[in-house]
Design an enzyme around this catalytic site. Structure first.
Site, PDB file in Angstrom:
ATOM      1  N   GLY A 273       0.760  -1.241   0.000  1.00  0.00           N
ATOM      2  CA  GLY A 273       0.000   0.000   0.000  1.00  0.00           C
ATOM      3  C   GLY A 273       0.788   1.288   0.000  1.00  0.00           C
ATOM      4  CD  GLU A 315       0.293  -9.157   0.631  1.00  0.00           C
ATOM      5  OE1 GLU A 315       0.731 -10.304   0.558  1.00  0.00           O
ATOM      6  OE2 GLU A 315      -0.913  -8.880   0.703  1.00  0.00           O
ATOM      7  N   PRO A 316       4.459  -5.195  -0.911  1.00  0.00           N
ATOM      8  CG  PRO A 316       6.594  -4.249  -0.996  1.00  0.00           C
ATOM      9  CD  PRO A 316       5.809  -5.341  -0.341  1.00  0.00           C
ATOM     10  N   GLY A 317       3.558  -3.580  -3.985  1.00  0.00           N
ATOM     11  CA  GLY A 317       3.539  -3.740  -5.434  1.00  0.00           C
ATOM     12  C   GLY A 317       3.968  -2.443  -6.093  1.00  0.00           C
ATOM     13  NE  ARG A 318      -0.047   2.556  -6.000  1.00  0.00           N
ATOM     14  CZ  ARG A 318      -1.117   2.596  -6.803  1.00  0.00           C
ATOM     15  NH1 ARG A 318      -1.032   3.180  -7.977  1.00  0.00           N
ATOM     16  NH2 ARG A 318      -2.268   2.067  -6.420  1.00  0.00           N
ATOM     17  NE  ARG A 355      -2.897   3.389 -11.305  1.00  0.00           N
ATOM     18  CZ  ARG A 355      -2.748   4.540 -10.689  1.00  0.00           C
ATOM     19  NH1 ARG A 355      -2.120   5.530 -11.294  1.00  0.00           N
ATOM     20  NH2 ARG A 355      -3.211   4.717  -9.478  1.00  0.00           N
ATOM     21  CE1 TYR A 359      -8.804   2.172  -9.765  1.00  0.00           C
ATOM     22  CE2 TYR A 359      -6.809   2.335 -11.070  1.00  0.00           C
ATOM     23  CZ  TYR A 359      -7.761   1.571 -10.439  1.00  0.00           C
ATOM     24  OH  TYR A 359      -7.663   0.204 -10.476  1.00  0.00           O
ATOM     25  CB  CYS A 386     -13.336   5.474 -30.668  1.00  0.00           C
ATOM     26  SG  CYS A 386     -12.411   5.456 -32.178  1.00  0.00           S
ATOM     27  CE1 TYR A 415      -1.887  -3.200  -8.916  1.00  0.00           C
ATOM     28  CE2 TYR A 415      -0.796  -1.215  -8.131  1.00  0.00           C
ATOM     29  CZ  TYR A 415      -1.245  -2.504  -7.913  1.00  0.00           C
ATOM     30  OH  TYR A 415      -1.016  -3.097  -6.697  1.00  0.00           O
TER      31      TYR A 415
HETATM   32  N1  LLP Z   1      -1.636  -7.047  -1.199  1.00  0.00           N
HETATM   33  C1  LLP Z   1      -2.920  -7.142  -1.544  1.00  0.00           C
HETATM   34  C2  LLP Z   1      -3.757  -8.171  -0.928  1.00  0.00           C
HETATM   35  C3  LLP Z   1      -3.457  -6.268  -2.492  1.00  0.00           C
HETATM   36  O1  LLP Z   1      -4.738  -6.366  -2.826  1.00  0.00           O
HETATM   37  C4  LLP Z   1      -2.623  -5.288  -3.085  1.00  0.00           C
HETATM   38  C5  LLP Z   1      -3.148  -4.374  -4.088  1.00  0.00           C
HETATM   39  C6  LLP Z   1      -1.280  -5.242  -2.693  1.00  0.00           C
HETATM   40  C7  LLP Z   1      -0.816  -6.138  -1.740  1.00  0.00           C
HETATM   41  C8  LLP Z   1      -0.312  -4.271  -3.269  1.00  0.00           C
HETATM   42  O2  LLP Z   1      -0.646  -2.960  -3.011  1.00  0.00           O
HETATM   43  P1  LLP Z   1       0.361  -1.788  -3.476  1.00  0.00           P
HETATM   44  O3  LLP Z   1       1.637  -1.916  -2.689  1.00  0.00           O
HETATM   45  O4  LLP Z   1       0.598  -1.962  -4.928  1.00  0.00           O
HETATM   46  O5  LLP Z   1      -0.361  -0.540  -3.163  1.00  0.00           O
HETATM   47  N2  LLP Z   1      -5.243  -0.967  -9.805  1.00  0.00           N
HETATM   48  C9  LLP Z   1      -5.137  -0.010  -8.730  1.00  0.00           C
HETATM   49  C10 LLP Z   1      -4.477  -0.609  -7.523  1.00  0.00           C
HETATM   50  C11 LLP Z   1      -5.196  -1.823  -6.998  1.00  0.00           C
HETATM   51  C12 LLP Z   1      -4.472  -2.425  -5.833  1.00  0.00           C
HETATM   52  C13 LLP Z   1      -4.977  -3.787  -5.577  1.00  0.00           C
HETATM   53  N3  LLP Z   1      -4.347  -4.432  -4.490  1.00  0.00           N
HETATM   54  C14 LLP Z   1      -4.359   1.211  -9.228  1.00  0.00           C
HETATM   55  O6  LLP Z   1      -3.969   1.228 -10.383  1.00  0.00           O
HETATM   56  O7  LLP Z   1      -4.174   2.151  -8.480  1.00  0.00           O
END
Ligand code: LLP
Length: 470
Positions: A273, A315-318, A355, A359, A386, A415
């Site tokens: 997050g 568990e970071p993603g972004r 995005r 959003y 379009c 994303y």
């Molecule tokens: N863990 C779980 C269970 C999650 O659902 C998510 C993201 C993460 C970890 C990773 O979160 P992050 O570190 O990336 O914030 N498509 C949207 C974001 C959806 C996030 C879904 N879950 C966007 O483009 O902003």
């Protein structure tokens, strides 16, 4: 070749550019860490001239900087080692960008991977990621997906009753205990877009707090379930540290409760997050600071409850992949609506970056082939789909541009590719991995033939077939 750091250009008053090198935390940078301006006045990433990359690989092009991704992985890993005296594991939330090369890089940095579908799991396994480091999430996993997860020896993060019961039966049938974590909704509100908030009580994910007693009793009675811990995720693109600090206290309370039920809980996964900087206005905390807050919170709460430190998982993603990528487009047509705005159209848009339309996300862009030109114009960067809402950037500050210029949108690693589509039957872009002057294709550009690969034409509709006249 002499290269000027982006920050120096930014401070020189020529083209308006982000001061990316004032921080070393990738999530605070608008540009990948290796971004430079070279002698041709072109943007360079990973030692590669972006204009040359577009000439070579076409556009739109995702350009992924290996060094930035690896740096972010190491910062997370090192910070956990520094601030937490128990065991820890960082797992990459691969929904942000799942493909073979990204899984392989993250795995080589010692991170685990969070997958949310059979497809993401398959990709990670094909990339050589060991099943034991994979965590399988999702609120509606199919039986086939659960079978895949068990066969691969992943940890399954159980989301609901149906899954719990199904897994328990599957474990008994297979005579093999399944490693599970329980996902709960912690009841924490955070300030982010409504669609990407998951920790508040009205969420489709996880068990409600008032179900947890029943869940713990059920799990305790299932010989097939090895319940190793608990999981929660409160949302995405979060800047406030308080929400995650609160989460640590809530989760340790639940851990104490699970332990009191006699469950062998030893892991705590506090989700991801942490936000990133998409524009100068964004001010996320550093990776290091976020990890410190989380570690301190868990340590203090465990002391308070007299609990041994669990294996701490994040568990970071972004924040791992977002800042490592830029998307290069070629500028095409322009349209000026007198007194209102000028539209500059690029050769991609909502199909490679959904995005903004989903959003209302705001991005920054630069013109890669004239980096020192002053940004004297405010224009709207439009996609080529379009749909009037297909706007990449509503208010982009750019130098005057013309058809053929290369526009680079920043911080597109998270994303974008993973949510890309073939809307309007646009082939999805290629992606290149850049590092020390080398560029390797990691995603082949789709062709028109790819677009119809799974189309089937019933014989009665085939060209040349005489239509029945009714
Ligand atoms: N863990 C779980 C269970 C999650 O659902 C998510 C993201 C993460 C970890 C990773 O979160 P992050 O570190 O990336 O914030 N498509 C949207 C974001 C959806 C996030 C879904 N879950 C966007 O483009 O902003």
């Amino acid at each position: 070749m002499v290269s000027t750091p982006v920050a120096a250009i930014a401070n020189s008053g020529r083209q308006y550019l982000p001061p990316s090198s004032e921080t070393t935390s990738p999530n605070q940078c608008l540009m990948p860490l290796t971004a430079k301006v070279n002698e041709q006045d072109h943007l360079e990433v990973g030692g590669c001239d972006v204009v040359t990359l577009v000439q070579r690989f076409g556009s739109p092009l995702y350009i992924l900087d290996e060094q930035t991704l690896r740096t972010a992985c190491r910062q997370y890993r090192d910070a956990f080692q520094q601030y937490y005296s128990g065991e820890s594991l960082v797992i990459y939330a691969s929904k942000a960008w799942n493909c073979l090369a990204v899984c392989a890089i993250v795995n080589s940095e010692g991170l685990g991977i969070d997958v949310v579908s059979g497809g993401e799991l398959y990709t990670a396994l094909q990339a050589g990621v060991p099943g034991e480091t994979l965590y399988f999430h999702g609120n509606n996993k199919s039986r086939a997906e659960l079978e895949m997860a068990i066969a691969a020896n992943c940890t399954v993060v159980v989301d609901n009753w149906l899954e719990l019961e199904t897994l328990s039966q599957m474990a008994i049938a297979a005579a093999q205990p399944v490693r599970v974590m329980l996902r709960l909704t912690p009841g924490i509100e955070c300030h982010t877009h409504e669609y990407i908030r998951t920790g508040h009580l009205d969420s489709k994910f996880g068990f409600d707090p008032d179900q947890m007693d029943a869940v713990f009793s059920f799990v305790k009675a299932q010989s097939g379930l090895d319940c190793v811990g608990l999981h929660a995720h409160i949302g995405s693109q979060i800047f406030e540290l308080q929400a995650h600090q609160d989460l640590t206290g809530v989760m340790v309370q639940w851990l104490a409760k699970a332990a009191a039920y006699g469950l062998p809980v030893r892991e705590l996964d506090i989700g991801g997050g942490l936000g990133i900087r998409y524009t100068e206005a964004d001010e996320p905390p550093t990776i290091d600071r976020w990890v410190q807050v989380v570690c301190d919170g868990i340590t203090a709460a465990c002391q308070q409850h007299n609990l041994a430190l669990p294996k701490l998982i994040a568990e970071p993603g972004r924040s791992l992949i977002g800042p490592a990528c830029v998307t290069a487009y070629t500028i095409g047509s322009q349209k000026t609506v007198p007194g209102i705005r000028t539209y500059i159209a690029v050769d991609g848009g909502m199909s490679d970056n959904p995005r903004p339309i989903t959003y209302q996300s705001v991005y920054r862009a630069v013109v890669a082939n004239q980096m020192s030109a002053p940004a004297t114009e405010t224009v709207t960067v439009a996609g080529k789909h379009c749909e009037s809402g297909d706007i990449v950037i509503k208010q982009a500050h750019l130098p005057p541009t013309q058809s053929g210029d290369v526009l680079v949108v920043l911080s597109t690693g998270a994303y974008n590719y993973s949510m890309a589509s073939n809307y309007n039957r646009l082939p999805r872009p290629a992606a290149v991995l850049v590092n020390a002057g080398e560029a390797n294709i990691i995603l082949q550009r789709e062709s028109n033939a790819d677009l119809i690969r799974h189309d089937r034409l019933p014989e009665r509709l085939a060209p040349g077939f005489e239509r029945a006249i009714l």
